[in-house]
Every structure is written in C-alpha cells, then in structure tokens.
Design a protein around this motif. Sequence first.
Motif, PDB file in Angstrom:
ATOM      1  N   ALA A   1       2.963  -2.605 -12.416  1.00  0.00           N
ATOM      2  CA  ALA A   1       1.729  -3.084 -11.275  1.00  0.00           C
ATOM      3  C   ALA A   1       1.030  -4.375 -12.028  1.00  0.00           C
ATOM      4  O   ALA A   1      -0.071  -4.464 -11.692  1.00  0.00           O
ATOM      5  CB  ALA A   1       0.679  -1.896 -11.453  1.00  0.00           C
ATOM      6  N   LEU A   2       1.682  -5.096 -12.925  1.00  0.00           N
ATOM      7  CA  LEU A   2       1.223  -6.377 -13.401  1.00  0.00           C
ATOM      8  C   LEU A   2       0.864  -7.501 -12.146  1.00  0.00           C
ATOM      9  O   LEU A   2       0.129  -8.450 -12.502  1.00  0.00           O
ATOM     10  CB  LEU A   2       2.148  -6.976 -14.412  1.00  0.00           C
ATOM     11  CG  LEU A   2       2.504  -6.211 -15.876  1.00  0.00           C
ATOM     12  CD1 LEU A   2       3.399  -6.918 -16.570  1.00  0.00           C
ATOM     13  CD2 LEU A   2       1.103  -5.654 -16.248  1.00  0.00           C
ATOM     14  N   ASP A   3       1.282  -7.005 -11.143  1.00  0.00           N
ATOM     15  CA  ASP A   3       0.917  -7.954 -10.066  1.00  0.00           C
ATOM     16  C   ASP A   3      -0.282  -7.243  -9.209  1.00  0.00           C
ATOM     17  O   ASP A   3      -0.550  -8.058  -8.048  1.00  0.00           O
ATOM     18  CB  ASP A   3       2.005  -8.395  -9.044  1.00  0.00           C
ATOM     19  CG  ASP A   3       2.736  -6.914  -8.378  1.00  0.00           C
ATOM     20  OD1 ASP A   3       2.502  -6.049  -9.039  1.00  0.00           O
ATOM     21  OD2 ASP A   3       3.486  -7.049  -7.313  1.00  0.00           O
ATOM     22  N   TRP A   4      -0.812  -6.138  -9.750  1.00  0.00           N
ATOM     23  CA  TRP A   4      -1.969  -5.754  -8.960  1.00  0.00           C
ATOM     24  C   TRP A   4      -3.163  -5.969  -9.718  1.00  0.00           C
ATOM     25  O   TRP A   4      -4.249  -5.088  -9.908  1.00  0.00           O
ATOM     26  CB  TRP A   4      -1.616  -4.173  -8.712  1.00  0.00           C
ATOM     27  CG  TRP A   4      -0.722  -3.974  -7.760  1.00  0.00           C
ATOM     28  CD1 TRP A   4       0.574  -3.651  -7.970  1.00  0.00           C
ATOM     29  CD2 TRP A   4      -1.027  -4.101  -6.183  1.00  0.00           C
ATOM     30  NE1 TRP A   4       1.081  -3.565  -6.720  1.00  0.00           N
ATOM     31  CE2 TRP A   4       0.423  -3.829  -5.795  1.00  0.00           C
ATOM     32  CE3 TRP A   4      -1.997  -4.464  -5.394  1.00  0.00           C
ATOM     33  CZ2 TRP A   4       0.595  -3.906  -4.296  1.00  0.00           C
ATOM     34  CZ3 TRP A   4      -1.940  -4.458  -4.138  1.00  0.00           C
ATOM     35  CH2 TRP A   4      -0.556  -4.157  -3.543  1.00  0.00           C
ATOM     36  N   ALA A   5      -3.405  -6.866 -10.670  1.00  0.00           N
ATOM     37  CA  ALA A   5      -4.811  -7.229 -11.486  1.00  0.00           C
ATOM     38  C   ALA A   5      -5.775  -7.518 -10.333  1.00  0.00           C
ATOM     39  O   ALA A   5      -5.731  -7.668  -9.039  1.00  0.00           O
ATOM     40  CB  ALA A   5      -4.565  -8.421 -12.276  1.00  0.00           C
ATOM     41  N   ILE A   6      -6.996  -7.117 -10.693  1.00  0.00           N
ATOM     42  CA  ILE A   6      -8.222  -7.158 -10.116  1.00  0.00           C
ATOM     43  C   ILE A   6      -9.083  -8.253 -10.073  1.00  0.00           C
ATOM     44  O   ILE A   6      -9.455  -8.917 -11.370  1.00  0.00           O
ATOM     45  CB  ILE A   6      -9.277  -6.043 -10.271  1.00  0.00           C
ATOM     46  CG1 ILE A   6      -8.324  -4.479  -9.982  1.00  0.00           C
ATOM     47  CG2 ILE A   6     -10.404  -5.754  -9.324  1.00  0.00           C
ATOM     48  CD1 ILE A   6      -9.065  -3.441 -10.636  1.00  0.00           C
ATOM     49  N   CYS A   7      -9.361  -8.784  -8.942  1.00  0.00           N
ATOM     50  CA  CYS A   7     -10.458 -10.043  -9.005  1.00  0.00           C
ATOM     51  C   CYS A   7     -11.835  -9.469  -8.591  1.00  0.00           C
ATOM     52  O   CYS A   7     -11.820  -8.776  -7.331  1.00  0.00           O
ATOM     53  CB  CYS A   7     -10.164 -11.171  -8.030  1.00  0.00           C
ATOM     54  SG  CYS A   7     -11.236 -12.262  -7.792  1.00  0.00           S
ATOM     55  N   GLY A   8     -12.773  -9.369  -9.367  1.00  0.00           N
ATOM     56  CA  GLY A   8     -13.942  -8.793  -8.823  1.00  0.00           C
ATOM     57  C   GLY A   8     -14.725  -9.694  -7.891  1.00  0.00           C
ATOM     58  O   GLY A   8     -14.505 -10.814  -7.963  1.00  0.00           O
ATOM     59  N   VAL A   9     -15.616  -9.038  -7.192  1.00  0.00           N
ATOM     60  CA  VAL A   9     -16.254  -9.932  -6.210  1.00  0.00           C
ATOM     61  C   VAL A   9     -17.692  -9.266  -6.259  1.00  0.00           C
ATOM     62  O   VAL A   9     -17.939  -8.212  -6.256  1.00  0.00           O
ATOM     63  CB  VAL A   9     -15.950  -9.712  -4.731  1.00  0.00           C
ATOM     64  CG1 VAL A   9     -16.723 -10.373  -3.556  1.00  0.00           C
ATOM     65  CG2 VAL A   9     -14.336 -10.425  -4.610  1.00  0.00           C
ATOM     66  N   GLY A  10     -18.640 -10.424  -6.239  1.00  0.00           N
ATOM     67  CA  GLY A  10     -20.099 -10.031  -6.457  1.00  0.00           C
ATOM     68  C   GLY A  10     -20.979 -10.630  -5.208  1.00  0.00           C
ATOM     69  O   GLY A  10     -20.931 -11.714  -5.181  1.00  0.00           O
ATOM     70  N   LEU A  11     -21.493  -9.771  -4.379  1.00  0.00           N
ATOM     71  CA  LEU A  11     -22.324 -10.277  -3.094  1.00  0.00           C
ATOM     72  C   LEU A  11     -23.596 -10.589  -3.115  1.00  0.00           C
ATOM     73  O   LEU A  11     -24.465 -11.147  -2.457  1.00  0.00           O
ATOM     74  CB  LEU A  11     -21.990  -9.551  -1.979  1.00  0.00           C
ATOM     75  CG  LEU A  11     -20.545  -9.368  -1.455  1.00  0.00           C
ATOM     76  CD1 LEU A  11     -20.413  -8.452  -0.102  1.00  0.00           C
ATOM     77  CD2 LEU A  11     -19.755 -10.473  -1.269  1.00  0.00           C
ATOM     78  N   ARG A  12     -24.231  -9.907  -4.396  1.00  0.00           N
ATOM     79  CA  ARG A  12     -25.624  -9.865  -4.685  1.00  0.00           C
ATOM     80  C   ARG A  12     -26.138 -10.721  -5.697  1.00  0.00           C
ATOM     81  O   ARG A  12     -25.287 -11.082  -6.556  1.00  0.00           O
ATOM     82  CB  ARG A  12     -26.118  -8.470  -5.073  1.00  0.00           C
ATOM     83  CG  ARG A  12     -25.663  -7.269  -3.901  1.00  0.00           C
ATOM     84  CD  ARG A  12     -25.739  -5.941  -4.427  1.00  0.00           C
ATOM     85  NE  ARG A  12     -25.272  -5.794  -5.828  1.00  0.00           N
ATOM     86  CZ  ARG A  12     -25.628  -4.806  -6.836  1.00  0.00           C
ATOM     87  NH1 ARG A  12     -26.637  -4.051  -6.590  1.00  0.00           N
ATOM     88  NH2 ARG A  12     -25.001  -5.004  -8.028  1.00  0.00           N
TER      89      ARG A  12
END
Length: 491
Positions: free
Chosen positions: A55-66
């Motif tokens: 799953a090394l191609d499933w890393a996460i990019c966080g997103v902040g809307l506030r």
Amino acid sequence: MKLNQQNLNRLAAEVKLPAYSLSDTRQGIAHIGVGGFHRAHQAYYTDALMNTGEALDWAICGVGLRAEDRRARDDLKEQDYLFTLFELGDSDDTEVRVIGAIRDMLLAEDSAQVLIDKLADPQIRIVSLTITEGGYCIDDSNGEFMAHLPQIQHDLTNPQQPKTVFGFLCAALSRRRAAGISAFTVMSCDNLPHNGAVTRKALLAFTALLDPDLRDWIDANVSFPNAMVDRITPMTSTAHRLQLADKHAVDDAWPVVCEPFVQWVLEDKFVNGRPAWEKVGVQFTDDVSPYEEMKIKLLNGSHLALTYLGFLKGYRFVHETMNDPLFVRYMRAYMDLDVTPQLAPVPGIDLTEYKDTLVARFSNQAIADQLERVCSDGSSKFPKFTIPTISRLIADGRETKRAALVVAAWALYLKGVDENGDTYSIPDPRAAFCQGLVAQDALITERLLGVEEIFGTAIPRSPEFVAAFEWCLNSLREEGVTQTLEKILAI
C-alpha cells in the motif's frame, strides 16, 4: 528529540518507526478533516499496512477546509508530516509509534484550484471524510439536504471557488468526468448512522442543484461505503505533549493520544481500488448496519448518558464518572434495559462482552478523556445517538425515565453552571440557540422538546415521555445528580 524525518533514527528505542521509506510512498487518498480521530484511526491502519511493505501507493494527502486547520498543517509540515501515536491505557500493552502515512496537507484558503487539481488527479482514488456529524448539512427532522445554508448557496453561485466539502467534491468530479478520469470512492469515517448513505444523499442533492447531468454521472460512478469506526481519541493537550516528551523523549508539536482499542467495520464498495486494510485488522462486510447500530446506540448513546450528568456533578473527565459506582450502574441499566432489546444480532459479536468492554474503556484512567469533548455538539449528536433509542422506547410502550434523564441532564447542562456553582462554556456551534431554549424554566419542556430537527415529532407528543422528562428535570434541580440516579436505579 524534535520529531522530523532527519531525527527518526535518533528517537528512543521503544518508539516504533515506519518500516518503509517515506520517499517510496505515493498519495492515493485525500482526507478532508485531519484531526485526532483520523490520525488515530484511518492513518493508523494505513500506516500499519505500509509497514508490511504494501500500500505504498495509498499514502494520504490531508485537506483542510477551515481557517483553524492552518495550525494543524503548519505543525505537521514542520515535522515532515510525521506525528506520534501515543496510546494510553491502564495496562502495559500500549505502544508509542511514529506514523508516516500522511505525506502532505493542502488548505482551501491557500488555493481552491490547487485543491481541486489534487482531488481531480487520477492518483487519488479515495476521498475520505471526518467533517463531524453536523458537517453533512442534513436536517435531522426530515432527512433533507439543507441547501439554504449560506455556505451551500455560496458554492452553488461560485462553483470554481468552493468552500464546502460538497463544492470541492463536485468541482473535482466534474473535472474528472470531463477528462475521462475514473471517479473516486467517497468514504465517510464520521460517527453517524449510515454515514456513506448520508454522504451520498448530501452530495447528490447538492450536485442536482448545480448540474443535473453531473449528478447522474456521480450516481452511476461514485461509491459511498458505510462504515462503523471506533477509537476513543481525546483532544491532545499540553499535558499530553509533556508526558510524551518526559516518558519517551519525543518533542512532537501535535501528537495524537488514543486508547489501545481500535475497530473499523467497512462495506467493501470501492470503485477505484482500495488498500488491503483487512490484512491489518479492518473487517469488511456487505452490510455494516448491525455493527453501526450497536456502536452508536451503546457506545455513543452511553457516552451522552454519562457525560452531561457527570458535568453537572462537577466531574471533568470520563474516568471520574466511572469511578462513581452510581454512574456505572446507571450506564449498565441504560445499555441492558433500554438499548440492547432494540438491537439485531451482530455477526461475531457477543453483546454482553461488548458492553463489558465499554465499561472498561470508559474507565481508562490513563487516557483522561475530557467530558467537554464528549459533551460537544450535543445538538448534532442527540438526533443520531439518543433520539432513535427514545423513539423506539415510546413506540414499544416501554419505560422512558432512564432515557429521559439523558435529555434532562442536557437541558440543565445548557444553563452553563454545575452543582458546585462553577460556570463553563457550551462547545456547540448552536450554543446560543440551545441556551435560549432553556433560558426560562417554565418553558423548557415546550421549547426544548419542540425543536423538531433535534427531537422529531413523536417525542414531544408522548405524554409518558414528557412526564418522565419533567420528573427528571425537577429531580435534578431539587435533589441533584446523585439522588436522582439513586431514584432512577430503584425503578
């Protein structure tokens, strides 16, 4: 030792490190709403799978809307997006672990277009959400999407400069459709019944107002798996940071503290691939409904049953309420007599053992879970965690006093002063509205129970429940929490 990539191998030996190279990862998930729970749950599971070499191609990019997400982004960025998962429990089988699954975080404030580009990138195959129970803009009284809200109207008028999760999802999916890029799965990890179905309903309702053709494309190409998620994750305090530094010599600006217990039951409905989370303990199922009803009515419902009463008594931590035998007896009676008879059989779960586990988890002294955290957003939590139980009790003609006590405790809690005369603020986006409902003692029953989006229509029309509510309210006022619990337990 300051936490960052350069210092990883200089951390104390008991701190577990990522078993993979951070440079070998590629982002496949965008997660909107990076907070403690996401980091202790979905990021934790993803990191565990990466530690196996998968799953090394499933890393996460966080997103902040506030706007308030900026500090979280800045703290994580300073640490190369690493953070420490700090388990706290009353036994010795806890771990301290650096998580590397989050590899970036984007803020909507910085550039809406950059964020839309990211969500439209074919590498992003899952967009996951922890946006709180109230973030889905669904009216609990009728189940309809609240299109009249100002932020929704803004996004309908400015589709390329959105502010809400629905505006961003819609803009990205429109871009993907136009470019012939496969859709992503939208995966809610929020604590609400049928969270996938709720997400689907809200997004389709929003898109129908903007682009009916796109709405039909989303309906045909996007999946919305339901999930049951569970891990007690208190707000990270300065004391937690100092404890981590003192015990394990890790200087982390934003560690996440959590209990050792973790659970995720997830419907296997993904349109564009997924990590093999089942290899690290996630349970996949065709129907999550019995699991989520069990968890929401027993765990979340019991949390509300305890916390407002505990706050009125003067307690400030969940374990303090559990150190009081009356609270434990009341919680168990509520679970055994009011909730359990309503539950369908749950595959693989012994409900008696599950309830025993809840008592042990709530009693965790080391985690010091704040009552304020559990009390927060009551106006959104009640319709999801407590009102369904009460409505069923009324429909079945059963005793309602134990459940009515939860509502009565909330009513008095909203006045902002406990039995010791200590004042406190109400952490709820609708705090002013809710406090207005209880401002005049003579009108509390009519005004509070009459709020249809919280209590529906059956509850204020039930003479038995109204009488039980008023009995509990008067008892709490005149005799206090302890004597009221003693009387309730004698029923």
